[in-house]
Design an enzyme around this catalytic site. Structure first.
Site: not given
Ligand SMILES: Nc1nc2c(ncn2[C@@H]2O[C@H](COP(=O)(O)OP(=O)(O)OP(=O)(O)O)[C@@H](O)[C@H]2O)c(=O)[nH]1
Ligand SMILES: [Zn+2]
Length: 204
Positions: A94-97, A135, A163, A165
């Site tokens: 995931c691009e956030h975490h 996603q 996910h 995260c």
């Protein structure tokens, strides 16, 4: 390459990349940030291993869908119904975490004279999976890549994923699944085609 950078802006040019040495130094900083000592024996080779591992986990930045979707077949005895490849497993991040997304993709299209090699569909999932993702983005990108290169009558993509995260950290809810879909062409305009896709995905 310019068209790829324009259409898929997260694809980086090789010249923008930091050196291996810089990448390894960044890992040492993160090891210290985590509270460990990068000079202890067990961690000495870790920055090099992490850099090598990143090359593999994020290899999708070095691949373009056009390269794998270029080859199509026309000799299919007039077959023009849905082609569905389901349960394509993938690992993304995931691009956030930057922690794993573990899931399965189901990809269908309605041919318009030409069909794709089946493995190429799984390769497209790999190309987008091996990048930092949401996603939703990954679902839309797979659909668009097939739509743009094959020009079929329609494309349907469903992704179901967990996910990490949300499981290992943060809200810590293990076992929840996120479903996303993108429909184009006949899958978007014909509810019956969309329903058939759903039924075929669900059938075991
Ligand atoms: N829409 C979407 N959200 C995602 C995806 N992967 C992770 N997220 C979410 O991205 C959000 C980032 O929220 P922030 O509040 O900025 O970050 P955070 O403080 O780490 O959030 P928490 O995960 O709630 O602790 C979180 O709600 C994640 O669950 C994805 O693929 N799609
Ligand atoms: Zn996340």
């Amino acid at each position: 390459m310019d068209a790829i950078v324009k259409n898929f802006p997260q694809t980086n040019r090789e010249s923008d990349r930091p050196s291996q040495q810089e990448a390894e130094e960044a890992v040492r900083v993160l090891l210290r940030w985590a509270g460990d000592d990068p000079t202890r024996e067990g961690l000495l080779e870790t920055p090099a291993r992490v850099a090598k591992s990143y090359r593999e986990l994020f290899a999708g930045y070095d691949m373009a869908p056009e390269d794998v979707l270029g080859r199509t077949f026309e000799e299919v005895a007039g077959y023009d119904d849905m082609v569905l490849v389901k349960d394509i497993p993938f690992y993304s991040h995931c691009e956030h975490h930057m922690v794993p997304i573990i899931g399965k993709a189901h990809v269908a299209y309605m041919p318009d004279g030409r069909v794709l090699g089946l493995s190429k569909i799984a390769r497209v999932v790999e190309i987008y999976g091996r990048r930092l993702q949401t996603q939703e983005t990954m679902t839309a990108q797979i659909a668009r890549a097939i739509d743009d290169t094959l020009n079929p009558r329609g494309v349907a993509v469903m992704i179901e994923a967990e996910h990490m995260c949300m499981a290992m950290r943060g809200v810590q809810k293990q076992g929840s699944t996120t479903l996303t879909t993108t429909f184009t062409g006949t899958f978007k305009t014909e509810p019956a085609d969309q329903a058939r896709f759903m039924t075929m995905v669900r059938s075991r």
